[in-house]
Design an enzyme around this catalytic site. Sequence first.
Site, PDB file in Angstrom:
ATOM      1  N   GLY A 109       0.802  -1.214   0.000  1.00 51.38           N
ATOM      2  CA  GLY A 109       0.000   0.000   0.000  1.00 51.38           C
ATOM      3  C   GLY A 109       0.842   1.273   0.000  1.00 51.38           C
ATOM      4  O   GLY A 109       0.384   2.322  -0.460  1.00 51.38           O
ATOM      5  N   GLU A 132       2.805  -8.317  -1.681  1.00 47.58           N
ATOM      6  CA  GLU A 132       1.605  -8.991  -1.174  1.00 47.58           C
ATOM      7  C   GLU A 132       1.625 -10.494  -1.422  1.00 47.58           C
ATOM      8  O   GLU A 132       1.102 -11.270  -0.630  1.00 47.58           O
ATOM      9  CB  GLU A 132       0.345  -8.371  -1.803  1.00 47.58           C
ATOM     10  CG  GLU A 132       0.050  -6.951  -1.322  1.00 47.58           C
ATOM     11  CD  GLU A 132       0.743  -5.863  -2.127  1.00 47.58           C
ATOM     12  OE1 GLU A 132       1.647  -6.165  -2.937  1.00 47.58           O
ATOM     13  OE2 GLU A 132       0.374  -4.687  -1.933  1.00 47.58           O
TER      14      GLU A 132
HETATM   15  N1  CAA Z   1       1.823  -3.777   8.759  1.00 45.35           N
HETATM   16  C1  CAA Z   1       1.894  -3.799  10.104  1.00 45.35           C
HETATM   17  N2  CAA Z   1       3.047  -3.626  10.765  1.00 45.35           N
HETATM   18  C2  CAA Z   1       4.170  -3.442  10.037  1.00 45.35           C
HETATM   19  C3  CAA Z   1       4.155  -3.406   8.643  1.00 45.35           C
HETATM   20  C4  CAA Z   1       2.900  -3.581   7.990  1.00 45.35           C
HETATM   21  N3  CAA Z   1       2.779  -3.537   6.660  1.00 45.35           N
HETATM   22  N4  CAA Z   1       5.415  -3.221   8.205  1.00 45.35           N
HETATM   23  C5  CAA Z   1       6.185  -3.114   9.285  1.00 45.35           C
HETATM   24  N5  CAA Z   1       5.444  -3.245  10.403  1.00 45.35           N
HETATM   25  C6  CAA Z   1       5.895  -3.221  11.787  1.00 45.35           C
HETATM   26  C7  CAA Z   1       6.625  -4.485  12.145  1.00 45.35           C
HETATM   27  O1  CAA Z   1       5.706  -5.518  12.452  1.00 45.35           O
HETATM   28  C8  CAA Z   1       7.438  -4.040  13.327  1.00 45.35           C
HETATM   29  O2  CAA Z   1       6.593  -3.976  14.456  1.00 45.35           O
HETATM   30  P1  CAA Z   1       7.043  -4.674  15.862  1.00 45.35           P
HETATM   31  O3  CAA Z   1       8.217  -3.837  16.293  1.00 45.35           O
HETATM   32  O4  CAA Z   1       5.845  -4.529  16.697  1.00 45.35           O
HETATM   33  O5  CAA Z   1       7.425  -6.079  15.534  1.00 45.35           O
HETATM   34  C9  CAA Z   1       7.799  -2.611  12.964  1.00 45.35           C
HETATM   35  O6  CAA Z   1       6.862  -2.209  11.964  1.00 45.35           O
HETATM   36  C10 CAA Z   1       9.191  -2.491  12.376  1.00 45.35           C
HETATM   37  O7  CAA Z   1       9.282  -3.393  11.292  1.00 45.35           O
HETATM   38  P2  CAA Z   1      10.446  -4.491  11.135  1.00 45.35           P
HETATM   39  O8  CAA Z   1      10.955  -4.870  12.471  1.00 45.35           O
HETATM   40  O9  CAA Z   1       9.941  -5.574  10.262  1.00 45.35           O
HETATM   41  O10 CAA Z   1      11.553  -3.612  10.402  1.00 45.35           O
HETATM   42  P3  CAA Z   1      12.712  -4.138   9.439  1.00 45.35           P
HETATM   43  O11 CAA Z   1      13.598  -2.984   9.216  1.00 45.35           O
HETATM   44  O12 CAA Z   1      13.300  -5.399   9.973  1.00 45.35           O
HETATM   45  O13 CAA Z   1      11.977  -4.521   8.067  1.00 45.35           O
HETATM   46  C11 CAA Z   1      10.427  -4.196   6.233  1.00 45.35           C
HETATM   47  C12 CAA Z   1      11.368  -3.543   7.286  1.00 45.35           C
HETATM   48  C13 CAA Z   1      11.244  -5.004   5.223  1.00 45.35           C
HETATM   49  C14 CAA Z   1       9.703  -3.063   5.530  1.00 45.35           C
HETATM   50  C15 CAA Z   1       9.421  -5.123   6.954  1.00 45.35           C
HETATM   51  O14 CAA Z   1       8.835  -4.423   8.024  1.00 45.35           O
HETATM   52  C16 CAA Z   1       8.337  -5.647   6.079  1.00 45.35           C
HETATM   53  O15 CAA Z   1       8.537  -6.556   5.298  1.00 45.35           O
HETATM   54  N6  CAA Z   1       7.101  -5.107   6.250  1.00 45.35           N
HETATM   55  C17 CAA Z   1       5.930  -5.579   5.547  1.00 45.35           C
HETATM   56  C18 CAA Z   1       5.949  -5.186   4.085  1.00 45.35           C
HETATM   57  C19 CAA Z   1       4.719  -5.722   3.402  1.00 45.35           C
HETATM   58  O16 CAA Z   1       4.517  -6.904   3.271  1.00 45.35           O
HETATM   59  N7  CAA Z   1       3.854  -4.809   2.921  1.00 45.35           N
HETATM   60  C20 CAA Z   1       2.640  -5.183   2.250  1.00 45.35           C
HETATM   61  C21 CAA Z   1       1.490  -5.161   3.218  1.00 45.35           C
HETATM   62  S1  CAA Z   1      -0.023  -5.781   2.509  1.00 45.35           S
HETATM   63  C22 CAA Z   1      -0.602  -4.512   1.549  1.00 45.35           C
HETATM   64  O17 CAA Z   1      -0.023  -3.459   1.503  1.00 45.35           O
HETATM   65  C23 CAA Z   1      -1.856  -4.788   0.772  1.00 45.35           C
HETATM   66  C24 CAA Z   1      -2.192  -3.737  -0.215  1.00 45.35           C
HETATM   67  O18 CAA Z   1      -2.070  -3.919  -1.405  1.00 45.35           O
HETATM   68  C25 CAA Z   1      -2.715  -2.474   0.204  1.00 45.35           C
END
Ligand code: CAA
Length: 258
Positions: A109, A132
Amino acid sequence: ENPENVILTETDGRVGVITLNRPAALNALNRATMHAVVEAAEAFDADPQIGAILVLGSEKAFAAGADIKEMKDKSFAEMYASDWFRDWERLGRVRTPLVAGVTGYALGGGCELAMMADVLIAGPGTRFGQPEIQLGVIPGMGGSQRLTRSVGKAKAMDMVLTGRQVGGEEAERMGLVSRLVDDEAVQQTAREVAATIAGFSTPSAQKAKEVVAAAFETPLQQGLVHERRVFHSLFATQDQQEGMDAFTEKRPPRWSQR
Ligand code: CAA
């Protein structure tokens, strides 16, 4: 977390600034954030003092996607009944030009929100992606449509089917990014671009946005006629007269925004 603070808003001259503000969640876009962004953008859109809207995240993350924790236990019926993500369509209807300064992660997103901007500024360190598929889903905020329209099938399929992150340089080559600048300069450049746009006559800036956006919706002949009619309509504004008078008088225009 105070839902009032999921975004910060300010005005900078004629620019309305929206800064995503959920640092602990890497600006994950939960429903409260979606509502806040959309409401703020609509309020700026309705404000005659505002000529451009700027959307910013943080250095580490523009936005790491929709909020996975908020969605994870939802059923199909809940997602369908609430039409999850529908409110983002309201952002697409905002007429004021939207500039995004995209730093850090712009995933899911976050990438999709960045692509809703009319002008997208990024740096080499910006990370775009549609991950995703790694979560067992697909893009849901326009990724399959806006990404494909802006970069074509080959790159969109690669990103959507593998979840591969794309750095700012590759994203700029792909046509996803309007301007690539140093990472440290992204937010300031985006602010300047927004200020430039806001410094013009808003009726013409809004119509410029409208006709370019229409190119994605209409066949060429229809789009050309639409553009011409909108061009003609600007001759009903004071600012058309002022802009052309100022040119012939060799002076800067004084826009009345009418
Ligand atoms: N939703 C909820 N929480 C999220 C998040 C998300 N999309 N992305 C990061 N966070 C949270 C993590 O859970 C973490 O929280 P906690 O400390 O409570 O565990 C905090 O943010 C910090 O994140 P990381 O510890 O994971 O940080 P990192 O530096 O190790 O990694 C990252 C960074 C690679 C961006 C990783 O956070 C990640 O992969 N995030 C998810 C990315 C993702 O999959 N996005 C797609 C979401 S689905 C979507 O967007 C559908 C759509 O089409 C609209």
